[in-house]
Design an enzyme around this catalytic site. Structure first.
Site, short mmCIF file in Angstrom:
data_model
loop_
_atom_site.label_atom_id
_atom_site.label_comp_id
_atom_site.label_asym_id
_atom_site.label_seq_id
_atom_site.Cartn_x
_atom_site.Cartn_y
_atom_site.Cartn_z
N LYS A 1 49.18 -74.67 -26.59
CA LYS A 1 50.10 -75.11 -25.54
C LYS A 1 49.29 -75.41 -24.30
O LYS A 1 48.49 -74.59 -23.84
CB LYS A 1 51.10 -73.97 -25.25
CG LYS A 1 52.12 -74.31 -24.19
CD LYS A 1 53.38 -74.88 -24.80
CE LYS A 1 54.26 -75.59 -23.79
NZ LYS A 1 53.89 -76.99 -23.50
N LYS B 1 45.87 -67.62 -19.39
CA LYS B 1 47.09 -67.82 -18.60
C LYS B 1 48.30 -67.66 -19.51
O LYS B 1 49.26 -66.95 -19.19
CB LYS B 1 47.06 -69.23 -18.00
CG LYS B 1 48.27 -69.56 -17.16
CD LYS B 1 48.33 -71.02 -16.80
CE LYS B 1 47.04 -71.50 -16.15
NZ LYS B 1 47.16 -72.85 -15.57
N LYS C 1 44.62 -78.10 -24.36
CA LYS C 1 44.70 -79.06 -23.26
C LYS C 1 44.31 -80.42 -23.80
O LYS C 1 43.56 -80.53 -24.77
CB LYS C 1 43.71 -78.66 -22.15
CG LYS C 1 44.02 -79.29 -20.81
CD LYS C 1 45.10 -78.52 -20.07
CE LYS C 1 45.52 -79.22 -18.80
NZ LYS C 1 46.48 -78.43 -18.01
N ASP D 1 50.61 -82.69 -16.79
CA ASP D 1 49.54 -82.18 -15.93
C ASP D 1 49.28 -83.31 -14.94
O ASP D 1 50.12 -84.22 -14.80
CB ASP D 1 48.27 -81.84 -16.73
CG ASP D 1 47.24 -81.08 -15.90
OD1 ASP D 1 47.50 -79.92 -15.54
OD2 ASP D 1 46.18 -81.66 -15.56
P1 NDP Z 1 50.01 -84.34 -9.74
O1 NDP Z 1 49.31 -85.47 -10.38
O2 NDP Z 1 51.49 -84.34 -9.66
O3 NDP Z 1 49.46 -84.15 -8.23
C1 NDP Z 1 48.11 -84.00 -7.96
C2 NDP Z 1 47.92 -84.02 -6.46
O4 NDP Z 1 46.54 -83.78 -6.15
C3 NDP Z 1 48.25 -85.36 -5.82
O5 NDP Z 1 48.79 -85.14 -4.53
C4 NDP Z 1 46.88 -86.04 -5.72
O6 NDP Z 1 46.79 -87.04 -4.72
C5 NDP Z 1 46.01 -84.85 -5.37
N1 NDP Z 1 44.61 -85.08 -5.72
C6 NDP Z 1 44.11 -85.62 -6.87
N2 NDP Z 1 42.77 -85.65 -6.83
C7 NDP Z 1 42.42 -85.13 -5.63
C8 NDP Z 1 41.18 -84.91 -4.99
N3 NDP Z 1 40.01 -85.21 -5.60
N4 NDP Z 1 41.19 -84.36 -3.75
C9 NDP Z 1 42.35 -84.04 -3.13
N5 NDP Z 1 43.55 -84.23 -3.70
C10 NDP Z 1 43.58 -84.77 -4.92
O7 NDP Z 1 49.48 -83.02 -10.47
P2 NDP Z 1 50.15 -81.59 -10.56
O8 NDP Z 1 50.78 -81.26 -9.26
O9 NDP Z 1 50.93 -81.51 -11.80
O10 NDP Z 1 48.86 -80.68 -10.78
C11 NDP Z 1 48.05 -80.21 -9.69
C12 NDP Z 1 47.15 -79.10 -10.19
O11 NDP Z 1 47.95 -78.03 -10.71
C13 NDP Z 1 46.19 -79.45 -11.32
O12 NDP Z 1 45.02 -78.68 -11.17
C14 NDP Z 1 46.93 -79.00 -12.57
O13 NDP Z 1 46.07 -78.75 -13.66
C15 NDP Z 1 47.55 -77.73 -12.05
N6 NDP Z 1 48.72 -77.24 -12.79
C16 NDP Z 1 49.81 -78.03 -12.98
C17 NDP Z 1 50.92 -77.53 -13.64
C18 NDP Z 1 52.18 -78.32 -13.75
O14 NDP Z 1 53.18 -77.74 -14.20
N7 NDP Z 1 52.21 -79.59 -13.36
C19 NDP Z 1 50.92 -76.19 -14.23
C20 NDP Z 1 49.76 -75.40 -13.88
C21 NDP Z 1 48.69 -75.94 -13.21
P3 NDP Z 1 47.39 -88.52 -4.95
O15 NDP Z 1 48.87 -88.39 -4.75
O16 NDP Z 1 46.70 -89.33 -3.91
O17 NDP Z 1 47.02 -88.90 -6.35
#
Ligand code: NDP
Length: 446
Positions: free
Chosen positions: A90, A114, A126, A166
């Site tokens: 998962k 996790k 993943k 993700d």
């Molecule tokens: P999204 O794609 O929805 O959002 C990612 C965000 O991070 C966007 O605002 C993006 O900016 C920004 N971003 C991307 N690259 C960079 C960078 N190099 N520097 C600064 N900001 C950056 O992803 P999620 O919110 O789903 O995921 C965010 C994190 O959380 C990841 O690490 C993911 O693995 C983790 N995560 C997610 C889960 C989920 O349920 N979605 C569960 C557990 C962990 P922009 O809008 O400009 O692209």
């Protein structure tokens, strides 16, 4: 360092020298669980670590797709099926140009522990691709997702491997993935993917779960350490799925969110309007540079929010890996930070974590603090199996209970291994890993 851990780390450093994120995650986890291996020298003969650190299977494949002008492109697709000891693999699918096998191995490795912490029956995995959904039309994204699933479908299933969203994979992409899976298989196996739309088997509160769960965990930490959330100035980096709902739940609990960011820059606003951020990111798929004009207040700045001199007591990194290094960790602490909780996976590098420890910062690693997302995915799987839907409040209540239980497991590990009550890194790694090791041993997994 425990000699067995040192030996295994050194072996992986040679074998996987080209996978820096994976080696970083390995080092972070293994150096914090020495007490387990000091207490159980017999694990070395059983090669527990070697078995744990090597994925059960990695699938790589080509993903050809046609753009709207008729040009064909080829991306690389991956699925890392890391550990099925506790249940079906998962973990999410990341779509981002930076995706490599090493990055997915880091994410998959973290995911094992996790998922174990959620106490739900799910293994770790993943997947992803170096495809960039940014700037692509809906039809281009659809053709990519269909092509990706045309290969992936043969490796997944509700009892085999259950991918989810993700970075770069939201409700739109999950819809296209699911549609293609259903067309190829000719069966309605809703439990094969999570993060689905509500009309075809999705769960209420899944969208909010990671961010909400993060704040539930923060509230538990605050309670244990005699703090209150009211009025605490808070930075939330990112403005994607995790960041938006972390900010929402933080505000509902009277934390004062003063800054958010995206990949190009950040906004600072003493009266931050989250609805405007949602419009920019969830509807327009745009940049935060539009925020001041749309909100009518606040400022936009290019660069990282962690290079700014912003006064804040709470920091919730919710964007991507390695956002906070040593220098940035020192800066946020100089500016008043007392608590860091990770919504993203590995947003703090190992040197930053060292600084938090040195300065006695309350720090929750992503493995514990962002587990609400995958936990709610598992609740989505349960609803699919039972063919029913729980209300938002029911799911949210279960999520709250799970985050409390994860915090309680960290406390148990702290007590059991005589750890400092701020050492959530070791506590989460120990609690998650011990559960997986116990299951490996009773299953004769070799
Ligand atoms: P999204 O794609 O929805 O959002 C990612 C965000 O991070 C966007 O605002 C993006 O900016 C920004 N971003 C991307 N690259 C960079 C960078 N190099 N520097 C600064 N900001 C950056 O992803 P999620 O919110 O789903 O995921 C965010 C994190 O959380 C990841 O690490 C993911 O693995 C983790 N995560 C997610 C889960 C989920 O349920 N979605 C569960 C557990 C962990 P922009 O809008 O400009 O692209």
């Amino acid at each position: 360092m425990n000699s067995y851990i040192e030996k295994v780390l050194n072996e992986f450093k040679v074998k996987d020298a080209s996978q820096p994120e994976f080696l970083q995650a390995l080092e972070e986890v293994l150096t914090s669980v020495e007490v387990i291996f000091d207490r159980h020298p017999e694990y070395e003969k059983m090669a527990i670590l070697e078995r744990l650190c090597e994925p059960e299977r990695i699938i790589t494949f080509k993903v050809p797709w046609m753009d709207d002008e008729g040009q064909v492109h080829v991306n690389r697709g991956y699925r890392v099926q890391y550990s099925s000891v506790l249940g079906p693999y998962k973990g999410g699918i990341r779509l981002h140009p930076s995706v490599t096998m090493g990055m997915l191995k880091f994410l998959g490795f973290e995911q094992i522990f996790k998922n174990a912490l959620t106490t739900l029956p799910i293994g770790g995995g993943k997947g992803g691709s170096d495809f960039d959904p940014k700037g692509k039309s809906d039809t281009e994204v659809m053709r990519f997702c269909q092509s990706f699933m045309t290969e992936l479908y043969r490796h997944i299933g509700p009892d085999v491997d259950v991918p989810a969203g993700d970075m770069g994979t939201g409700a739109r992409e999950i819809g296209y993935f699911y549609g293609q899976y259903r067309r190829i298989k000719g069966v309605s196996e809703r439990g094969v993917l999570t993060g689905k739309g509500l009309s075809y088997g999705g769960s209420l509160a899944r969208k909010q779960a990671t961010g909400y769960g993060l704040v539930y965990f923060v509230l538990e930490m605050m309670k244990k350490h005699g703090m209150t959330p009211e009025g605490k100035r808070t930075i939330v980096s990112g403005s994607g799925n995790v960041a938006i709902y972390a900010a929402e739940k933080a505000m509902q609990n009277d934390l004062k969110v003063i800054a958010m960011s995206d990949s190009k820059g950040y906004i600072v606003d003493e009266n931050l309007c989250l609805d405007t951020v949602k419009t920019i990111k969830e509807i327009n798929r745009g940049s935060l540079c539009d925020y001041p004009a749309l909100a009518g207040h606040g400022t936009y700045h290019e660069g990282s929010v962690y290079d700014a001199e912003l006064n804040a007591e709470v920091v919730l990194p919710c964007a991507t890996q390695n956002e906070i290094n040593k220098e940035r960790a020192e800066r946020i602490i100089r500016n008043g930070c007392v608590l860091v909780a990770e919504g993203a996976n590995m947003p703090s590098d190992n040197e930053a974590i060292h600084v938090y420890r040195e300065k006695d910062i309350l720090f929750a690693p992503g493995k514990a603090a962002n587990a609400g997302g995958v936990a709610t995915s598992a609740l989505e799987m349960s609803q699919n199996s039972m063919r029913l839907s729980w209300t938002f409040e029911e799911v949210d209540e279960k999520l709250k209970g799970i985050m409390k239980a994860i915090h309680a497991q960290c406390e148990d590990a702290m007590n059991q291994y005589d750890l400092d009550s701020r050492n959530y890194v070791a506590a989460a790694n120990i609690a998650g890993m011990q559960k997986v090791i116990d299951a490996m041993i009773v299953q004769g997994d070799y």
